[in-house]
Design a protein around this motif. Structure first.
Motif, PDB file in Angstrom:
ATOM      1  N   GLN A 129       0.863  -1.187   0.000  1.00 29.21           N
ATOM      2  CA  GLN A 129       0.000   0.000   0.000  1.00 29.21           C
ATOM      3  C   GLN A 129       0.895   1.231   0.000  1.00 29.21           C
ATOM      4  OE1 GLN A 129      -2.158   1.287   3.603  1.00 29.21           O
ATOM      5  NE2 GLN A 129      -4.063   1.206   2.398  1.00 29.21           N
ATOM      6  N   ALA A 130       0.663   2.140  -0.933  1.00 30.60           N
ATOM      7  CA  ALA A 130       1.399   3.407  -0.962  1.00 30.60           C
ATOM      8  C   ALA A 130       0.394   4.521  -1.236  1.00 30.60           C
ATOM      9  CB  ALA A 130       2.470   3.397  -2.042  1.00 30.60           C
ATOM     10  N   LEU A 131       0.451   5.549  -0.413  1.00 29.15           N
ATOM     11  CA  LEU A 131      -0.488   6.650  -0.586  1.00 29.15           C
ATOM     12  C   LEU A 131       0.208   7.975  -0.300  1.00 29.15           C
ATOM     13  CD1 LEU A 131      -1.274   7.381   2.638  1.00 29.15           C
ATOM     14  CD2 LEU A 131      -2.482   5.218   2.357  1.00 29.15           C
ATOM     15  N   TYR A 132      -0.295   9.045  -0.914  1.00 30.07           N
ATOM     16  CA  TYR A 132       0.288  10.362  -0.681  1.00 30.07           C
ATOM     17  C   TYR A 132      -0.514  11.087   0.393  1.00 30.07           C
ATOM     18  CZ  TYR A 132       2.198  15.028  -1.403  1.00 30.07           C
ATOM     19  OH  TYR A 132       2.807  16.241  -1.200  1.00 30.07           O
ATOM     20  N   ASN A 133       0.156  11.444   1.459  1.00 30.35           N
ATOM     21  CA  ASN A 133      -0.485  12.172   2.572  1.00 30.35           C
ATOM     22  C   ASN A 133      -0.210  13.658   2.331  1.00 30.35           C
ATOM     23  OD1 ASN A 133      -0.991  13.552   4.941  1.00 30.35           O
ATOM     24  ND2 ASN A 133      -0.348  11.850   6.260  1.00 30.35           N
ATOM     25  N   SER A 134      -1.188  14.344   1.716  1.00 32.54           N
ATOM     26  CA  SER A 134      -0.927  15.738   1.308  1.00 32.54           C
ATOM     27  C   SER A 134      -0.890  16.689   2.510  1.00 32.54           C
ATOM     28  CB  SER A 134      -1.994  16.192   0.311  1.00 32.54           C
ATOM     29  OG  SER A 134      -3.267  15.872   0.830  1.00 32.54           O
ATOM     30  N   ASP A 135      -1.402  16.254   3.662  1.00 30.22           N
ATOM     31  CA  ASP A 135      -1.331  17.116   4.846  1.00 30.22           C
ATOM     32  C   ASP A 135       0.119  17.365   5.257  1.00 30.22           C
ATOM     33  OD1 ASP A 135      -4.199  15.480   6.386  1.00 30.22           O
ATOM     34  OD2 ASP A 135      -4.022  17.022   4.807  1.00 30.22           O
ATOM     35  N   VAL A 136       0.944  16.317   5.146  1.00 28.57           N
ATOM     36  CA  VAL A 136       2.350  16.465   5.560  1.00 28.57           C
ATOM     37  C   VAL A 136       3.311  16.383   4.374  1.00 28.57           C
ATOM     38  CG1 VAL A 136       2.150  15.752   7.960  1.00 28.57           C
ATOM     39  CG2 VAL A 136       2.351  14.014   6.197  1.00 28.57           C
ATOM     40  N   GLY A 137       2.763  16.168   3.159  1.00 28.95           N
ATOM     41  CA  GLY A 137       3.606  16.197   1.964  1.00 28.95           C
ATOM     42  C   GLY A 137       4.546  15.015   1.858  1.00 28.95           C
ATOM     43  N   ARG A 138       4.038  13.805   2.082  1.00 29.04           N
ATOM     44  CA  ARG A 138       4.894  12.625   2.002  1.00 29.04           C
ATOM     45  C   ARG A 138       4.137  11.436   1.452  1.00 29.04           C
ATOM     46  NH1 ARG A 138       4.949  11.744   8.543  1.00 29.04           N
ATOM     47  NH2 ARG A 138       2.975  10.593   8.652  1.00 29.04           N
ATOM     48  N   ILE A 139       4.885  10.588   0.756  1.00 31.51           N
ATOM     49  CA  ILE A 139       4.377   9.264   0.381  1.00 31.51           C
ATOM     50  C   ILE A 139       4.563   8.382   1.604  1.00 31.51           C
ATOM     51  CG2 ILE A 139       5.042   7.170  -0.886  1.00 31.51           C
ATOM     52  CD1 ILE A 139       3.333   8.797  -2.654  1.00 31.51           C
ATOM     53  N   GLU A 140       3.552   7.578   1.902  1.00 33.30           N
ATOM     54  CA  GLU A 140       3.645   6.623   3.015  1.00 33.30           C
ATOM     55  C   GLU A 140       3.481   5.230   2.417  1.00 33.30           C
ATOM     56  OE1 GLU A 140       1.565   9.735   6.215  1.00 33.30           O
ATOM     57  OE2 GLU A 140       0.592   7.790   5.770  1.00 33.30           O
ATOM     58  N   MET A 141       4.454   4.365   2.680  1.00 33.57           N
ATOM     59  CA  MET A 141       4.357   2.985   2.161  1.00 33.57           C
ATOM     60  C   MET A 141       4.152   2.021   3.316  1.00 33.57           C
ATOM     61  SD  MET A 141       6.589   2.150  -1.251  1.00 33.57           S
ATOM     62  CE  MET A 141       7.762   1.214  -0.449  1.00 33.57           C
ATOM     63  N   TYR A 142       3.232   1.096   3.112  1.00 33.31           N
ATOM     64  CA  TYR A 142       2.900   0.116   4.151  1.00 33.31           C
ATOM     65  C   TYR A 142       2.829  -1.284   3.570  1.00 33.31           C
ATOM     66  CZ  TYR A 142       1.123   4.281   6.647  1.00 33.31           C
ATOM     67  OH  TYR A 142       0.997   5.520   7.247  1.00 33.31           O
ATOM     68  N   LEU A 143       2.901  -2.264   4.442  1.00 34.30           N
ATOM     69  CA  LEU A 143       2.538  -3.653   4.126  1.00 34.30           C
ATOM     70  C   LEU A 143       1.346  -3.965   4.997  1.00 34.30           C
ATOM     71  CD1 LEU A 143       6.093  -5.212   3.896  1.00 34.30           C
ATOM     72  CD2 LEU A 143       4.476  -4.935   2.019  1.00 34.30           C
ATOM     73  N   LYS A 144       0.213  -4.258   4.348  1.00 36.03           N
ATOM     74  CA  LYS A 144      -1.034  -4.472   5.095  1.00 36.03           C
ATOM     75  C   LYS A 144      -1.266  -5.961   5.308  1.00 36.03           C
ATOM     76  CE  LYS A 144      -5.006  -3.613   3.092  1.00 36.03           C
ATOM     77  NZ  LYS A 144      -6.129  -2.822   2.476  1.00 36.03           N
ATOM     78  N   SER A 145      -1.569  -6.343   6.551  1.00 39.09           N
ATOM     79  CA  SER A 145      -1.844  -7.746   6.865  1.00 39.09           C
ATOM     80  C   SER A 145      -3.222  -8.110   6.331  1.00 39.09           C
ATOM     81  CB  SER A 145      -1.787  -7.953   8.379  1.00 39.09           C
ATOM     82  OG  SER A 145      -2.095  -9.293   8.699  1.00 39.09           O
ATOM     83  N   LEU A 146      -3.288  -9.173   5.545  1.00 34.67           N
ATOM     84  CA  LEU A 146      -4.558  -9.542   4.903  1.00 34.67           C
ATOM     85  C   LEU A 146      -5.452 -10.368   5.821  1.00 34.67           C
ATOM     86  CD1 LEU A 146      -3.136 -10.375   1.362  1.00 34.67           C
ATOM     87  CD2 LEU A 146      -4.344  -8.292   2.120  1.00 34.67           C
ATOM     88  N   CYS A 147      -4.932 -10.735   7.010  1.00 33.80           N
ATOM     89  CA  CYS A 147      -5.727 -11.532   7.952  1.00 33.80           C
ATOM     90  C   CYS A 147      -5.125 -11.400   9.345  1.00 33.80           C
ATOM     91  CB  CYS A 147      -5.666 -13.011   7.537  1.00 33.80           C
ATOM     92  SG  CYS A 147      -3.956 -13.613   7.506  1.00 33.80           S
ATOM     93  N   GLU A 148      -5.818 -11.909  10.316  1.00 30.89           N
ATOM     94  CA  GLU A 148      -5.255 -11.957  11.662  1.00 30.89           C
ATOM     95  C   GLU A 148      -4.160 -13.025  11.622  1.00 30.89           C
ATOM     96  OE1 GLU A 148      -6.958 -13.022  16.094  1.00 30.89           O
ATOM     97  OE2 GLU A 148      -8.271 -11.980  14.640  1.00 30.89           O
ATOM     98  N   GLN A 149      -2.967 -12.708  12.075  1.00 31.15           N
ATOM     99  CA  GLN A 149      -1.899 -13.700  11.986  1.00 31.15           C
ATOM    100  C   GLN A 149      -0.822 -13.440  13.016  1.00 31.15           C
ATOM    101  OE1 GLN A 149       0.597 -13.256   8.377  1.00 31.15           O
ATOM    102  NE2 GLN A 149      -0.625 -11.421   7.916  1.00 31.15           N
TER     103      GLN A 149
END
Ligand code: AVJ
Length: 327
Positions: free
Chosen positions: A245-265
């Motif tokens: 997951q990568a999204l642009y947070n325009s409030d702080v002017g940064r790209i944020e990259m994440y790895l999202k867990s697809l299940c409880e694990q």
């Protein structure tokens, strides 16, 4: 502590600085046990990760690398005139030293000093450069610049300019970015400066596309960090149980990259169990974007004086030269 146990081969002087062995396992555990689970971006760059990053730079959506390279090429004479002759050009985290190549003929520095933790990348780059630029004096320093930087003693009387391309400065949060620039300032001579690449704020759609390329190279680059962690910290991450997951947070002017867990694990890392809720995310990278003004403000706060900057016609990327502020 100057690095001195040097080995000279042709025009290359190899310097090796003891690399502080920090406990990768406890560092990773500390990040994964935070409220916001985090893995530092430096863990992207194992051999596979470095290759995937090269692939990213070839994607149409990922404009920074090619835009910076064409800026350096297009303005190399102007940049060389601005930096001045006979400087020693120092590049922390030089990697393959590809970017500096477009500057060398115009700049003809007194010496080039790549600082690089990967001995293979450092030696490969030094060999290539000495073949293409036989007149160039190279001081190849094998060091981990994130753990403090020092220079070969024979360069301490030279006019020293730092070269930090690629907008890697974007990985630092504001206070860290200031502290890092202050450390670069300390490596400059009083009559030296900093030549730095800085990615610019722009239409969020362009940024979102650059970090979510259609070929999925950025996703593969992001997920690959789990394989690296599995190797260096005896972990059992299943990459298929996470999503990029990568999204642009325009409030702080940064790209944020994440790895999202697809299940409880539950994942074991260095003998410890780390619980993930479904949809819970691991932060893997911030990539801050600046305006010319906001970067000049940061550089000024770090003890530099903005002298000149170069941008492309679409204002996608910028290269700045900042001299050391005279006290
Ligand atoms: C090498 C840190 C400049 O932030 O654009 C590329 C790394 N991450 N795609 C950047 C990266 C996702 C890149 N830097």
């Amino acid at each position: 502590m100057a690095v001195d146990d040097a080995l000279r081969v042709q025009n290359i002087v190899h310097h090796k600085e003891p690399i502080a062995s920090h406990d990768v396992r406890s560092e990773l555990l500390e990040g994964l046990q935070k409220q916001q689970k985090t893995i530092a971006p430096k863990y992207f760059y194992d051999a596979q990760g470095s290759e995937l990053f090269e692939e990213i730079t070839r994607q149409t959506e990922y404009y920074p690398t090619r835009t910076e390279k064409s800026l350096l090429q297009q303005h190399s004479a102007d940049i060389a005139a601005t930096l001045g002759a006979d400087c020693v050009l120092i590049e922390p985290g030089s990697g393959s030293s590809e970017k500096v190549e477009v500057l060398l003929s115009a700049l003809r520095p007194k010496a080039y000093v790549p600082l690089e933790i990967s001995e293979a990348a450092l030696h490969g780059a030094a060999e290539r450069l000495t073949a293409d630029f036989p007149w160039l004096q190279i001081h190849a320093v094998c060091a981990d610049y994130s753990n403090g930087m020092s220079l070969p003693s024979e360069l301490l009387d030279e006019r020293r300019v730092l070269f930090y391309p690629g907008s890697t400065i974007g990985n630092f949060e504001p206070l860290q970015a200031l502290q890092f620039l202050q450390r670069l300032r300390k490596l400059c001579s009083h009559d030296g400066g900093l030549l730095i690449g800085v990615d610019l704020q722009k239409d969020p759609a362009i940024l979102d596309a650059a970090y979510n390329d259609a070929e999925g190279m950025t996703a593969a680059f992001n997920l690959n960090v789990l394989q690296h962690i599995n190797r260096v910290a005896e972990a059992n991450f299943d990459s298929d149980a996470f999503a990029h997951q990568a999204l642009y947070n325009s409030d702080v002017g940064r790209i944020e990259m994440y790895l999202k867990s697809l299940c409880e694990q539950s994942v074991t890392v260095a003998g410890q169990s780390i619980e993930f809720a479904a949809e819970e995310r691991i932060l893997t990278e911030y990539s801050y974007k600046y305006t010319v003004e906001s970067f000049q403000k940061l550089a000024s706060a770090a003890g530099f004086t903005p002298v000149q900057y170069w941008t492309d016609a679409e204002q996608l990327f910028s290269v700045h030269y900042c001299s050391v502020t005279q006290s």
